[in-house]
Design a protein around this motif. Sequence first.
Motif, PDB file in Angstrom:
ATOM      1  N   GLY A  37       0.286  70.776  55.151  1.00  0.00           N
ATOM      2  CA  GLY A  37       0.117  71.837  53.773  1.00  0.00           C
ATOM      3  C   GLY A  37       0.766  71.142  52.762  1.00  0.00           C
ATOM      4  N   VAL A  38       1.162  70.170  52.519  1.00  0.00           N
ATOM      5  CA  VAL A  38       1.671  69.504  51.185  1.00  0.00           C
ATOM      6  C   VAL A  38       0.806  68.366  50.342  1.00  0.00           C
ATOM      7  CG1 VAL A  38       4.004  70.214  51.534  1.00  0.00           C
ATOM      8  CG2 VAL A  38       3.296  68.248  52.411  1.00  0.00           C
ATOM      9  N   GLU A  39      -0.469  68.651  50.790  1.00  0.00           N
ATOM     10  CA  GLU A  39      -1.242  67.579  50.086  1.00  0.00           C
ATOM     11  C   GLU A  39      -1.053  67.539  48.549  1.00  0.00           C
ATOM     12  OE1 GLU A  39      -3.840  71.240  50.628  1.00  0.00           O
ATOM     13  OE2 GLU A  39      -2.335  70.209  51.808  1.00  0.00           O
ATOM     14  N   ALA A  40      -0.556  68.397  47.706  1.00  0.00           N
ATOM     15  CA  ALA A  40      -0.482  68.260  46.310  1.00  0.00           C
ATOM     16  C   ALA A  40       0.718  67.138  46.191  1.00  0.00           C
ATOM     17  CB  ALA A  40       0.311  69.331  45.818  1.00  0.00           C
ATOM     18  N   LEU A  41       1.309  66.702  47.252  1.00  0.00           N
ATOM     19  CA  LEU A  41       2.388  65.551  46.981  1.00  0.00           C
ATOM     20  C   LEU A  41       1.576  64.013  46.997  1.00  0.00           C
ATOM     21  CD1 LEU A  41       5.466  66.793  49.033  1.00  0.00           C
ATOM     22  CD2 LEU A  41       5.073  66.774  46.473  1.00  0.00           C
ATOM     23  N   THR A  42       0.148  64.097  47.201  1.00  0.00           N
ATOM     24  CA  THR A  42      -0.405  62.650  47.084  1.00  0.00           C
ATOM     25  C   THR A  42      -0.029  61.997  45.933  1.00  0.00           C
ATOM     26  OG1 THR A  42      -2.077  63.915  48.288  1.00  0.00           O
ATOM     27  CG2 THR A  42      -2.565  61.300  47.382  1.00  0.00           C
ATOM     28  N   GLY A  43       0.117  62.495  44.735  1.00  0.00           N
ATOM     29  CA  GLY A  43       0.638  61.766  43.530  1.00  0.00           C
ATOM     30  C   GLY A  43       1.939  61.208  43.956  1.00  0.00           C
ATOM     31  N   PHE A  44       2.851  61.845  44.526  1.00  0.00           N
ATOM     32  CA  PHE A  44       4.103  61.243  44.806  1.00  0.00           C
ATOM     33  C   PHE A  44       4.031  59.922  45.907  1.00  0.00           C
ATOM     34  CE2 PHE A  44       6.691  61.388  48.562  1.00  0.00           C
ATOM     35  CZ  PHE A  44       7.846  60.725  48.396  1.00  0.00           C
ATOM     36  N   PHE A  45       3.297  60.167  46.746  1.00  0.00           N
ATOM     37  CA  PHE A  45       2.725  59.184  47.727  1.00  0.00           C
ATOM     38  C   PHE A  45       2.322  57.914  47.109  1.00  0.00           C
ATOM     39  CE2 PHE A  45       0.874  57.701  51.771  1.00  0.00           C
ATOM     40  CZ  PHE A  45       2.155  57.882  52.626  1.00  0.00           C
ATOM     41  N   SER A  46       1.523  58.063  46.014  1.00  0.00           N
ATOM     42  CA  SER A  46       0.967  57.058  45.040  1.00  0.00           C
ATOM     43  C   SER A  46       1.900  56.382  44.277  1.00  0.00           C
ATOM     44  CB  SER A  46      -0.228  57.290  44.232  1.00  0.00           C
ATOM     45  OG  SER A  46      -0.724  56.362  43.404  1.00  0.00           O
ATOM     46  N   ALA A  47       2.720  56.949  43.757  1.00  0.00           N
ATOM     47  CA  ALA A  47       3.533  56.539  42.952  1.00  0.00           C
ATOM     48  C   ALA A  47       4.781  55.895  43.594  1.00  0.00           C
ATOM     49  CB  ALA A  47       4.373  57.453  41.918  1.00  0.00           C
ATOM     50  N   PHE A  48       5.203  56.291  44.680  1.00  0.00           N
ATOM     51  CA  PHE A  48       6.176  55.505  45.743  1.00  0.00           C
ATOM     52  C   PHE A  48       5.603  54.410  46.469  1.00  0.00           C
ATOM     53  CE2 PHE A  48       9.005  55.849  49.333  1.00  0.00           C
ATOM     54  CZ  PHE A  48      10.190  55.677  48.752  1.00  0.00           C
ATOM     55  N   ILE A  49       4.673  54.540  47.196  1.00  0.00           N
ATOM     56  CA  ILE A  49       4.179  53.515  48.003  1.00  0.00           C
ATOM     57  C   ILE A  49       3.374  52.433  47.329  1.00  0.00           C
ATOM     58  CG2 ILE A  49       2.857  53.109  50.142  1.00  0.00           C
ATOM     59  CD1 ILE A  49       5.114  54.731  50.550  1.00  0.00           C
ATOM     60  N   ASN A  50       2.850  52.673  46.094  1.00  0.00           N
ATOM     61  CA  ASN A  50       2.010  51.502  45.400  1.00  0.00           C
ATOM     62  C   ASN A  50       3.046  50.604  44.988  1.00  0.00           C
ATOM     63  OD1 ASN A  50      -0.899  52.070  45.888  1.00  0.00           O
ATOM     64  ND2 ASN A  50      -0.955  53.574  44.661  1.00  0.00           N
ATOM     65  N   VAL A  51       3.915  51.239  44.352  1.00  0.00           N
ATOM     66  CA  VAL A  51       4.882  50.313  43.377  1.00  0.00           C
ATOM     67  C   VAL A  51       5.590  49.484  44.414  1.00  0.00           C
ATOM     68  CG1 VAL A  51       6.711  50.237  41.725  1.00  0.00           C
ATOM     69  CG2 VAL A  51       4.685  51.744  41.500  1.00  0.00           C
ATOM     70  N   ARG A  52       6.302  50.237  45.332  1.00  0.00           N
ATOM     71  CA  ARG A  52       7.407  49.572  46.343  1.00  0.00           C
ATOM     72  C   ARG A  52       6.758  48.627  47.444  1.00  0.00           C
ATOM     73  NH1 ARG A  52      12.324  53.712  46.893  1.00  0.00           N
ATOM     74  NH2 ARG A  52      12.281  54.434  44.868  1.00  0.00           N
ATOM     75  N   ILE A  53       5.722  48.979  47.961  1.00  0.00           N
ATOM     76  CA  ILE A  53       4.918  48.246  49.021  1.00  0.00           C
ATOM     77  C   ILE A  53       3.555  47.609  49.064  1.00  0.00           C
ATOM     78  CG2 ILE A  53       4.761  48.260  51.593  1.00  0.00           C
ATOM     79  CD1 ILE A  53       6.774  50.359  51.777  1.00  0.00           C
ATOM     80  N   ALA A  54       2.664  48.864  48.761  1.00  0.00           N
ATOM     81  CA  ALA A  54       1.313  48.310  48.730  1.00  0.00           C
ATOM     82  C   ALA A  54       0.995  47.400  47.796  1.00  0.00           C
ATOM     83  CB  ALA A  54       0.531  49.553  48.483  1.00  0.00           C
ATOM     84  N   ALA A  55       1.183  47.565  46.595  1.00  0.00           N
ATOM     85  CA  ALA A  55       0.856  46.415  45.638  1.00  0.00           C
ATOM     86  C   ALA A  55       1.318  45.061  45.501  1.00  0.00           C
ATOM     87  CB  ALA A  55       1.094  47.187  44.218  1.00  0.00           C
ATOM     88  N   PRO A  56       2.860  45.192  45.930  1.00  0.00           N
ATOM     89  CA  PRO A  56       3.449  43.653  45.907  1.00  0.00           C
ATOM     90  C   PRO A  56       3.019  42.935  47.323  1.00  0.00           C
ATOM     91  CG  PRO A  56       5.016  45.452  45.599  1.00  0.00           C
ATOM     92  CD  PRO A  56       3.724  46.065  45.966  1.00  0.00           C
ATOM     93  N   VAL A  57       2.846  43.499  48.330  1.00  0.00           N
ATOM     94  CA  VAL A  57       2.492  42.795  49.461  1.00  0.00           C
ATOM     95  C   VAL A  57       0.786  42.353  49.333  1.00  0.00           C
ATOM     96  CG1 VAL A  57       1.723  43.144  52.034  1.00  0.00           C
ATOM     97  CG2 VAL A  57       3.737  43.875  51.160  1.00  0.00           C
ATOM     98  N   VAL A  58      -0.039  43.220  48.890  1.00  0.00           N
ATOM     99  CA  VAL A  58      -1.569  42.998  48.865  1.00  0.00           C
ATOM    100  C   VAL A  58      -1.601  41.653  47.865  1.00  0.00           C
ATOM    101  CG1 VAL A  58      -3.730  43.764  48.248  1.00  0.00           C
ATOM    102  CG2 VAL A  58      -2.337  45.123  49.533  1.00  0.00           C
ATOM    103  N   ALA A  59      -0.793  42.034  46.720  1.00  0.00           N
ATOM    104  CA  ALA A  59      -1.070  41.040  45.516  1.00  0.00           C
ATOM    105  C   ALA A  59      -0.655  39.545  46.084  1.00  0.00           C
ATOM    106  CB  ALA A  59      -0.360  41.651  44.404  1.00  0.00           C
ATOM    107  N   GLY A  60       0.511  39.611  46.951  1.00  0.00           N
ATOM    108  CA  GLY A  60       1.322  38.443  47.287  1.00  0.00           C
ATOM    109  C   GLY A  60       0.125  37.634  48.388  1.00  0.00           C
ATOM    110  N   ILE A  61      -0.566  38.317  49.180  1.00  0.00           N
ATOM    111  CA  ILE A  61      -1.428  37.905  50.113  1.00  0.00           C
ATOM    112  C   ILE A  61      -2.591  37.119  49.285  1.00  0.00           C
ATOM    113  CG2 ILE A  61      -3.016  38.533  51.891  1.00  0.00           C
ATOM    114  CD1 ILE A  61      -1.060  40.759  52.887  1.00  0.00           C
ATOM    115  N   ALA A  62      -2.944  38.145  48.481  1.00  0.00           N
ATOM    116  CA  ALA A  62      -4.105  37.477  47.389  1.00  0.00           C
ATOM    117  C   ALA A  62      -3.950  36.229  46.684  1.00  0.00           C
ATOM    118  CB  ALA A  62      -4.467  38.601  46.402  1.00  0.00           C
ATOM    119  N   LEU A  63      -2.468  36.319  46.309  1.00  0.00           N
ATOM    120  CA  LEU A  63      -1.977  34.907  45.445  1.00  0.00           C
ATOM    121  C   LEU A  63      -2.042  33.719  46.420  1.00  0.00           C
ATOM    122  CD1 LEU A  63       0.787  36.473  43.456  1.00  0.00           C
ATOM    123  CD2 LEU A  63      -1.341  35.715  42.438  1.00  0.00           C
ATOM    124  N   SER A  64      -1.625  34.021  47.646  1.00  0.00           N
ATOM    125  CA  SER A  64      -1.647  33.008  48.723  1.00  0.00           C
ATOM    126  C   SER A  64      -2.988  32.409  49.182  1.00  0.00           C
ATOM    127  CB  SER A  64      -0.872  33.531  50.009  1.00  0.00           C
ATOM    128  OG  SER A  64      -1.069  32.337  51.161  1.00  0.00           O
TER     129      SER A  64
END
Length: 272
Positions: free
Chosen positions: A87-114
């Motif tokens: 019941g807290v789907e309103a926090l999806t914006g928090f999920f994006s700001a938190f996970i994208n910056v700390r985990i998702a974007a660095p890992v995916v970008a690193g794999i793509a660079l490789s």
Amino acid sequence: MSSALGAPGRFLERAGEQALFYLSIIRYAPHALSNYRKEMIRLIAEIGMGTGALAVIGGTVVIVSFMTLSAGALLAIQGFSSLGNIGVEALTGFFSAFINVRIAAPVVAGIALSATIGAGATAQLGAMRISEEIDALEVMAIHSVSYLVSTRLVAGVVSVVPIYSMAVLMSFLASRVTTTFFYGQSLGVYDHYFATFLRPTDLFWSFLQAIIMATAVMLIHCHYGFNASGGPAGVGDAVGKAVRSSLIAVVSITLFASLAIYGVSGNFNLAG
């Protein structure tokens, strides 16, 4: 000596050789900056926009952007669904700001660079090695490590800043569009939680992590390409070894950087 010690001795010997080669690449980086600027500019353009057929689609910038775009969209899908179960789907914006910056974007970008600039550097240097072009450069009194390898290292580190900027923006855009357009969440609700939990320091650490990953990827791939042997099959084998090693390096850097920067608490307060 290494044969007497067996497999551990051979492993340590190879690790020492790689470490010395990495140090020589970094050591000659200032020399490459001062003497081979035209080659460095050419490599920066080649890494960013690609050459030949790859240039038609925009090169590494577009490839990395589309990979992080899909990662951001998947993050929004899973985040909205999982948070909606409690019941807290309103926090999806928090999920994006938190996970994208700390985990998702660095890992995916690193794999793509490789898979893009790293594998390309290995293939180019390996082809030059088996065709004896590197030996020809040394006969002409051109320092091969400085001209071929240090220039690629500097070009890769310089290019990763705009490439990673596009990667982060695309991951943010994908999460926002997926959440608000496909799932119908209010733009105001999403933007409020996204802006509340997006910390500038997290972005800074994320970019620093991307630069470290790009450095590691270029060092590993240039080593395997520069020391390739065994003809075309040997070059293909070198590319495979380099990709495997760099993927391990990317994940390891993400793990240790996250532990060093954020610790076990996550370094955030769920409020607002």
